[in-house]
Design a protein around this motif. Structure first.
Motif, mmCIF file in Angstrom:
data_model
loop_
_atom_site.group_PDB
_atom_site.id
_atom_site.type_symbol
_atom_site.label_atom_id
_atom_site.label_comp_id
_atom_site.label_asym_id
_atom_site.label_seq_id
_atom_site.Cartn_x
_atom_site.Cartn_y
_atom_site.Cartn_z
ATOM 1 N N SER A 146 0.860 -1.182 0.000
ATOM 2 C CA SER A 146 0.000 0.000 0.000
ATOM 3 C C SER A 146 0.891 1.225 0.000
ATOM 4 O O SER A 146 1.709 1.401 0.913
ATOM 5 N N ALA A 147 0.791 2.010 -1.059
ATOM 6 C CA ALA A 147 1.669 3.181 -1.153
ATOM 7 C C ALA A 147 0.823 4.451 -1.157
ATOM 8 O O ALA A 147 -0.398 4.395 -1.024
ATOM 9 N N SER A 148 1.505 5.591 -1.313
ATOM 10 C CA SER A 148 0.803 6.860 -1.117
ATOM 11 C C SER A 148 -0.221 7.148 -2.218
ATOM 12 O O SER A 148 -1.302 7.657 -1.955
ATOM 13 N N ILE A 149 0.088 6.791 -3.458
ATOM 14 C CA ILE A 149 -0.853 7.092 -4.548
ATOM 15 C C ILE A 149 -1.742 5.882 -4.831
ATOM 16 O O ILE A 149 -2.927 6.015 -5.092
ATOM 17 N N GLY A 150 -1.135 4.710 -4.750
ATOM 18 C CA GLY A 150 -1.926 3.537 -5.119
ATOM 19 C C GLY A 150 -1.704 2.350 -4.208
ATOM 20 O O GLY A 150 -0.838 2.372 -3.331
ATOM 21 N N GLN A 151 -2.511 1.322 -4.433
ATOM 22 C CA GLN A 151 -2.392 0.075 -3.674
ATOM 23 C C GLN A 151 -2.198 -1.056 -4.687
ATOM 24 O O GLN A 151 -2.834 -1.046 -5.748
ATOM 25 N N LEU A 165 -2.042 -5.587 -9.984
ATOM 26 C CA LEU A 165 -2.792 -4.380 -10.377
ATOM 27 C C LEU A 165 -2.435 -3.267 -9.404
ATOM 28 O O LEU A 165 -2.493 -3.470 -8.176
ATOM 29 N N LYS A 166 -2.005 -2.152 -9.962
ATOM 30 C CA LYS A 166 -1.742 -0.982 -9.115
ATOM 31 C C LYS A 166 -2.981 -0.111 -9.264
ATOM 32 O O LYS A 166 -3.311 0.323 -10.366
ATOM 33 N N ILE A 167 -3.684 0.097 -8.157
ATOM 34 C CA ILE A 167 -4.984 0.786 -8.224
ATOM 35 C C ILE A 167 -4.893 2.074 -7.408
ATOM 36 O O ILE A 167 -4.494 2.052 -6.236
ATOM 37 N N MET A 256 -0.053 -5.256 -14.751
ATOM 38 C CA MET A 256 1.239 -5.658 -15.348
ATOM 39 C C MET A 256 1.662 -7.035 -14.863
ATOM 40 O O MET A 256 1.119 -7.551 -13.870
ATOM 41 N N GLU A 257 2.637 -7.570 -15.577
ATOM 42 C CA GLU A 257 3.192 -8.881 -15.253
ATOM 43 C C GLU A 257 3.736 -8.893 -13.813
ATOM 44 O O GLU A 257 4.338 -7.912 -13.377
ATOM 45 N N PHE A 258 3.512 -9.980 -13.113
ATOM 46 C CA PHE A 258 4.067 -10.136 -11.761
ATOM 47 C C PHE A 258 5.540 -10.506 -11.879
ATOM 48 O O PHE A 258 5.910 -11.384 -12.654
ATOM 49 N N ILE A 259 6.376 -9.800 -11.141
ATOM 50 C CA ILE A 259 7.807 -10.152 -11.157
ATOM 51 C C ILE A 259 8.136 -10.820 -9.830
ATOM 52 O O ILE A 259 7.981 -10.224 -8.767
ATOM 53 N N GLU A 260 8.591 -12.057 -9.943
ATOM 54 C CA GLU A 260 8.940 -12.818 -8.737
ATOM 55 C C GLU A 260 10.397 -12.476 -8.400
ATOM 56 O O GLU A 260 11.278 -12.616 -9.239
ATOM 57 N N LYS A 262 13.424 -10.965 -5.073
ATOM 58 C CA LYS A 262 13.714 -10.465 -3.735
ATOM 59 C C LYS A 262 14.128 -9.007 -3.865
ATOM 60 O O LYS A 262 14.946 -8.678 -4.733
ATOM 61 N N LYS A 263 13.540 -8.149 -3.019
ATOM 62 C CA LYS A 263 13.906 -6.729 -3.127
ATOM 63 C C LYS A 263 15.383 -6.524 -2.800
ATOM 64 O O LYS A 263 15.930 -7.207 -1.938
ATOM 65 N N PHE A 264 15.986 -5.564 -3.463
ATOM 66 C CA PHE A 264 17.413 -5.313 -3.286
ATOM 67 C C PHE A 264 17.761 -4.953 -1.843
ATOM 68 O O PHE A 264 18.842 -5.280 -1.374
ATOM 69 N N LEU A 315 10.800 -1.914 -11.061
ATOM 70 C CA LEU A 315 9.427 -1.524 -10.721
ATOM 71 C C LEU A 315 9.318 -0.004 -10.652
ATOM 72 O O LEU A 315 10.334 0.700 -10.673
ATOM 73 N N ASP A 316 8.087 0.468 -10.521
ATOM 74 C CA ASP A 316 7.797 1.868 -10.210
ATOM 75 C C ASP A 316 8.454 2.846 -11.205
ATOM 76 O O ASP A 316 9.328 3.630 -10.833
ATOM 77 N N CYS A 317 7.999 2.786 -12.448
ATOM 78 C CA CYS A 317 8.626 3.601 -13.491
ATOM 79 C C CYS A 317 7.847 4.894 -13.748
ATOM 80 O O CYS A 317 7.895 5.451 -14.853
HETATM 81 N N1 LIG Z 1 5.179 -6.010 -11.259
HETATM 82 C C1 LIG Z 1 5.286 -6.263 -9.960
HETATM 83 N N2 LIG Z 1 5.623 -7.474 -9.536
HETATM 84 C C2 LIG Z 1 5.744 -7.766 -8.224
HETATM 85 N N3 LIG Z 1 5.535 -6.875 -7.241
HETATM 86 C C3 LIG Z 1 5.200 -5.636 -7.596
HETATM 87 C C4 LIG Z 1 5.060 -5.250 -8.967
HETATM 88 N N4 LIG Z 1 4.731 -3.950 -9.009
HETATM 89 C C5 LIG Z 1 4.670 -3.526 -7.748
HETATM 90 N N5 LIG Z 1 4.957 -4.515 -6.878
HETATM 91 C C6 LIG Z 1 4.985 -4.430 -5.398
HETATM 92 O O1 LIG Z 1 4.234 -3.298 -4.998
HETATM 93 C C7 LIG Z 1 5.083 -2.353 -4.340
HETATM 94 C C8 LIG Z 1 4.633 -0.925 -4.669
HETATM 95 O O2 LIG Z 1 4.674 -0.720 -6.064
HETATM 96 P P1 LIG Z 1 5.275 0.609 -6.687
HETATM 97 O O3 LIG Z 1 6.645 0.814 -6.140
HETATM 98 O O4 LIG Z 1 5.135 0.554 -8.148
HETATM 99 O O5 LIG Z 1 4.278 1.641 -6.050
HETATM 100 P P2 LIG Z 1 4.625 3.144 -5.761
HETATM 101 O O6 LIG Z 1 4.881 3.801 -7.053
HETATM 102 O O7 LIG Z 1 5.683 3.201 -4.705
HETATM 103 O O8 LIG Z 1 3.340 3.729 -5.216
HETATM 104 P P3 LIG Z 1 3.111 5.283 -5.094
HETATM 105 O O9 LIG Z 1 3.362 5.858 -6.450
HETATM 106 O O10 LIG Z 1 1.721 5.293 -4.666
HETATM 107 O O11 LIG Z 1 4.088 5.791 -4.077
HETATM 108 C C9 LIG Z 1 6.468 -2.699 -4.808
HETATM 109 O O12 LIG Z 1 7.437 -2.285 -3.890
HETATM 110 C C10 LIG Z 1 6.395 -4.210 -4.922
HETATM 111 O O13 LIG Z 1 6.515 -4.818 -3.660
#
Ligand SMILES: Nc1ncnc2c1ncn2[C@@H]1O[C@H](COP(=O)(O)OP(=O)(O)OP(=O)(O)O)[C@@H](O)[C@H]1O
Length: 567
Positions: A146-151, A165-167, A256-260, A262-264, A315-317
């Protein structure tokens, strides 16, 4: 037109609406509670907003203390996503804030409550249709993040493909628009009250911020960015950018496609990363920065995943930076200067990049920058040069001389600092400059490639022929203006003063150039006349006089130290 777009296109502070007034008061109260009553007082807004003074007031003198930074972080976090994001942008601006505050702002994190599923369901119905569930084999109601703009929610398509799905949060757009409106109005007040805010063009910063937020709020922009990264890295074995499902995406839903993976940040914390990983990471970042000129604006460890096959998942482009080819040339100049310890070239390139807010004393600027660069470059082995920190210090140095860096460069410097920090955290012995070498070589090759040179020559020729055509008209006009006294300027505003000085400088240069050409031509014609039978013994001297005058005029062209010709 949305408020964000209005701000992007408007140069004046907007008067806040009645709806914004309550929020404006709340914001002022939060800043006062956290010790920034002196700012509110300076803006003469206390009575107008009817805010009460609570607790200790830090005062302006405390601006360089880390405690001020901590309080600022608390105030911004309390105020929510817009202010957190603005704080994150400020944390990349050593030219605006003291280092102690920057260090604290770099710790800013979103602190948000998850959205209830019924609200997510409402968003999905609005954007994917009432029957949205039929488009998925399964949908996880518990959020993945759950992030600031979307979930973010995980789901499976009917063909079995795993997706996320980023909603967007349902009310986020109007909240952000209202806050940005207030931020813009406040920036206007701050510019009136504090000279530094005016010099740094705070309203311009808020306009850039509004532009980047309005892009982040439109998920179609993020989808476009991802597709461009996918194209740029189509042949790469280093990186994977998620595929976008356009038919299931809108401005507020991104599938978008799920990416499996481990976060850096987890990989780094576990300490199991091989050097090869740092190399991969550098390769990806350098290609974006130096070759494509289209780079991820926030490549921090939480936005990069390590996949099972060793690739990096991006992620997060939503936020990207761009560097036009002419800007990339400057990057080549900077890196070339660093590698060769050429401090004068480094300083000159920084100067050429900067936007002066008042006339700059170039000699003083050069002294300062050379002193900074010496600490980082002279006698330091290439592998240990901290290039990101050097750039940050140079940006600070430039700001002391009222030179502001363009946003694409501050973004690029931030990307370099993040890349360097992350790669060093993975593999401390890795040598960033050595790894950058092949990319720099490619940039230099491209810069001097026959195609680029030919294109540049054609552009120069077109510009030159346009200029040549206008000379017969403009030179007499310039003389008329000069005689009519129209070239005298009387300006008090510092920014305008600089622009006028620069214009004055250019006009003067054009006149002197025209005069010296005329004198050279006259001298040559007189020499020609001398060869005629009716030669007059004084004529060669006349030519020498003409040529000397031409030389004299030209000499004055290069004597303007403070306003070096810029490109
Ligand atoms: N394609 C993906 N595959 C797997 N996990 C994902 C994917 N996209 C997003 N996530 C998970 O969702 C989290 C939040 O996504 P993302 O970083 O795109 O949101 P955000 O841009 O930070 O949100 P906001 O813009 O609201 O701050 C990621 O840190 C990751 O854990």
């Amino acid at each position: 037109m949305s408020v964000l777009r209005t701000i992007v296109h408007s140069s004046r502070a907007l008067v806040t609406t009645a709806k914004d007034a309550a929020r404006f008061r709340e914001i002022a109260q939060v800043f006062m509670t956290h010790g920034f009553g002196w700012v509110v007082a300076q803006l003469r807004l206390r009575r107008e907003l009817q805010v009460e003074h609570e607790g200790e007031d830090l005062g302006r003198a405390a601006m360089t203390s880390p405690d001020t930074g901590k309080r600022l972080v608390k105030a911004l976090t309390t105020l929510g996503p817009t202010w957190v994001k603005f704080g994150q942008i400020l944390s990349t601006r050593p030219d605006v804030l003291p280092a102690a505050i920057i260090a604290e702002l770099q710790t800013l994190q979103d602190d948000v409550e998850p959205v209830l599923f019924e609200d997510i369901d409402g968003q999905l119905q609005r954007h994917l249709g009432k029957d949205w569930r039929t488009k998925f084999e399964s949908f996880s109601e518990a959020p993945l993040a759950s992030a600031s703009i979307g979930q973010v929610h995980e789901a499976t398509l009917n063909d079995g493909t795993r997706v996320v799905l980023k909603i967007q949060r349902p009310d986020i757009r109007s909240k952000i628009e209202s806050d940005v409106n207030i931020l813009h109005t406040t920036a206007g007040y701050l510019e009136e009250a504090f000279e530094e805010a005016h010099i740094m063009d705070l309203r311009g910063m808020v306009r850039d911020f509004a532009k980047s937020l309005s892009q982040e709020l439109d998920y179609r922009v993020e989808a476009n960015n991802m597709e461009r990264f996918r194209r740029n890295f189509a042949d790469s074995e280093d990186v994977r950018v998620p595929e976008i499902y356009r038919e299931l995406s809108t401005d507020s839903v991104l599938t978008m496609e799920f990416i499996e993976g481990k976060k850096f940040d987890v990989v780094i914390a576990e300490g199991e990363a091989p050097d090869e990983l740092a190399r991969r990471y550098f390769n990806v970042a350098y290609k974006m920065l130096f070759i494509d000129g289209f780079f991820h604006g926030d490549l921090h460890p939480g936005n990069v995943l390590l996949m099972d096959d060793g690739r990096l998942g991006l992620l997060d482009c939503g936020m990207v930076g761009r560097l036009a080819p002419s800007r990339k040339d400057k990057v080549v100049d900077i890196i070339h200067a660093v590698i060769n310890e050429d401090l004068e070239q480094l300083t000159r390139t920084f100067y050429q990049l900067g936007i002066p807010t008042v006339p700059v004393d170039y000699a003083a600027f050069e002294n300062d920058c050379v002193a900074i660069a010496e600490q980082y470059l002279i006698g330091v082995p290439l592998s240990q040069i901290e290039i990101g920190e050097l750039f940050q210090r140079l940006v600070e140095g430039a700001s002391r001389h009222s030179l502001r860096m363009p946003t694409d460069f501050t973004m690029m410097f931030k990307a370099i600092i993040t890349t360097e920090g992350l790669a060093k955290a993975i593999a401390p012995d890795v040598d960033p400059i050595e790894l950058a070498r092949p990319f720099i070589t490619q940039m230099v090759t491209e810069r001097y490639s026959p195609e680029r040179l030919k294109a540049q020559a054609i552009r120069d020729l077109v510009a030159f022929s346009g200029m040549a055509r206008s000379i017969p008209n403009t030179v007499p006009m310039l003389f008329d203006d000069l005689q009519g006294g129209k070239l005298a300027f009387g300006v008090n505003d510092k920014t305008l003063e600089l622009q006028h000085k620069a214009a004055d400088f250019r006009v003067g240069r054009a006149i002197r150039a025209a005069l010296s050409i005329s004198l050279l031509v006259c001298g040559t014609v007189v020499i020609g006349v001398e060869t005629l039978p009716i030669a007059f013994s004084g004529i060669p001297w006349l030519s020498v006089v003409f040529w000397s005058l031409a030389l004299l005029f030209n000499a004055t062209l290069v004597r303007h130290k403070g306003l070096l010709p810029r490109d």
